[in-house]
Scaffold this active site. Structure first.
Site, PDB file in Angstrom:
ATOM      1  N   GLY A  49       1.180  -1.085  -0.023  1.00 27.18           N
ATOM      2  CA  GLY A  49      -0.019  -0.050   0.156  1.00 27.18           C
ATOM      3  C   GLY A  49       0.442   1.365  -0.256  1.00 27.18           C
ATOM      4  CD  GLU A 104       1.126   0.917   7.033  1.00 22.00           C
ATOM      5  OE1 GLU A 104       1.376   0.591   5.400  1.00 22.00           O
ATOM      6  OE2 GLU A 104       1.013  -0.666   7.451  1.00 22.00           O
ATOM      7  CG  ASP A 105      -1.015   1.555   3.174  1.00 16.46           C
ATOM      8  OD1 ASP A 105      -0.675   1.238   4.839  1.00 16.46           O
ATOM      9  OD2 ASP A 105      -1.809   0.806   2.240  1.00 16.46           O
ATOM     10  CG  ASP A 108      -9.089  -0.565   9.682  1.00 18.13           C
ATOM     11  OD1 ASP A 108      -9.368   1.282   9.721  1.00 18.13           O
ATOM     12  OD2 ASP A 108      -8.922  -1.131   9.414  1.00 18.13           O
ATOM     13  CE  LYS A 136     -10.301   3.584   7.088  1.00 13.74           C
ATOM     14  NZ  LYS A 136     -10.992   2.376   6.339  1.00 13.74           N
ATOM     15  CG  PHE A 157     -12.371  -0.063   2.316  1.00  9.90           C
ATOM     16  CD1 PHE A 157     -11.746  -0.717   2.825  1.00  9.90           C
ATOM     17  CD2 PHE A 157     -11.981  -0.134   0.486  1.00  9.90           C
ATOM     18  CE1 PHE A 157     -10.553  -1.260   2.669  1.00  9.90           C
ATOM     19  CE2 PHE A 157     -10.861  -0.685   0.568  1.00  9.90           C
ATOM     20  CZ  PHE A 157     -10.524  -1.308   1.120  1.00  9.90           C
ATOM     21  CB  VAL A 158      -9.786   5.434   1.401  1.00 10.28           C
ATOM     22  CG1 VAL A 158     -10.912   6.591   2.374  1.00 10.28           C
ATOM     23  CG2 VAL A 158      -8.842   5.065   3.044  1.00 10.28           C
ATOM     24  CG  ASP A 164      -5.407  -3.154  -2.354  1.00  8.76           C
ATOM     25  OD1 ASP A 164      -5.199  -3.134  -0.904  1.00  8.76           O
ATOM     26  OD2 ASP A 164      -6.146  -4.403  -2.418  1.00  8.76           O
ATOM     27  NE  ARG A 170      -1.969  -2.396  -4.455  1.00  6.82           N
ATOM     28  CZ  ARG A 170      -2.439  -2.823  -3.360  1.00  6.82           C
ATOM     29  NH1 ARG A 170      -1.936  -2.001  -1.896  1.00  6.82           N
ATOM     30  NH2 ARG A 170      -2.077  -3.893  -2.397  1.00  6.82           N
TER      31      ARG A 170
END
Ligand code: IMP
Ligand code: MG
Length: 183
Positions: A49, A104-105, A108, A136, A157-158, A164, A170
């Site tokens: 990610g 990091e992307d 969560d 988040k 959810f993004v 992805d 992506r």
């Protein structure tokens, strides 16, 4: 609908534009350059990610730095982390001589980074910090605070900019909300 129409129909709306991402990444690169100037920096990206964020962020860092990649998957017994993380691709270098910044992307539940941080700390880096593109916080199941989060988002959810859904999306240059409704 053909496959392109189906692909596009799931992109509900743009949450963060290309320009907004660009400005925030530039600012993050400036802050890193300022606070780490003169020290050995290792940017560690968690695949898959974070690959787009890493590619842009490292080009906004104006002081010497190295980049590295690792692929980590956490395993859980029910909702509890087993504490076991499976490194499907590990770092090659000894990180004890570096100030490590994990790139990091999205954070969560916080489980993945919680485990990765524990693992890397045990390898005695000079320091260890975490920068995430998205956070988040309302979804946390384990306590985890990044040192820098570029954007805080709600529980949606993004997709896009490296993130992805089923390995797709992506390549979108922006962050969008994914349409989870089934037609
Ligand atoms: P955590 O261990 O629950 O914090 O997991 C974080 C990982 O879950 C991220 O690195 C992403 O790969 C994935 N993830 C969490 N939320 C999203 C999302 O909204 N879109 C895409 N991937 C997500
Ligand atoms: Mg990830």
């Amino acid at each position: 609908m053909n496959s392109v129409e189906t692909f596009n129909s799931k992109i509900k709306r743009v949450l963060i534009s290309e320009d907004e991402i660009k400005a925030a990444v530039k600012e993050a690169g400036r802050k890193i350059s300022e606070s780490y100037d003169g020290r050995p920096i290792l940017l560690v990206s968690i695949l898959n990610g974070a690959f787009v964020f890493m590619a842009d962020l490292c080009r906004e860092v104006t002081v010497p730095c190295e980049v590295a990649f690792m692929c980590a998957k956490s395993y859980y017994k029910g909702t509890e982390s087993s504490g076991i993380i499976n490194i499907t691709m590990d770092l090659e270098q000894d990180i004890s001589g570096y100030h490590v910044i994990i790139v990091e992307d999205i954070i969560d539940t916080g489980r993945t980074l919680n485990d990765v941080v524990k693992l890397l700390k045990a390898r005695n880096p000079l320091s260890l910090r975490v920068i995430t593109l998205l956070d988040k916080p309302s979804r946390r199941l384990v306590e985890f605070e990044p040192d820098m989060a570029l954007f805080e988002i709600e529980d949606r959810f993004v997709i896009g900019y490296g993130l992805d859904c089923g390995e797709m999306y992506r390549n979108l240059p922006y962050i969008a909300e994914y349409d989870e409704s089934i037609e």
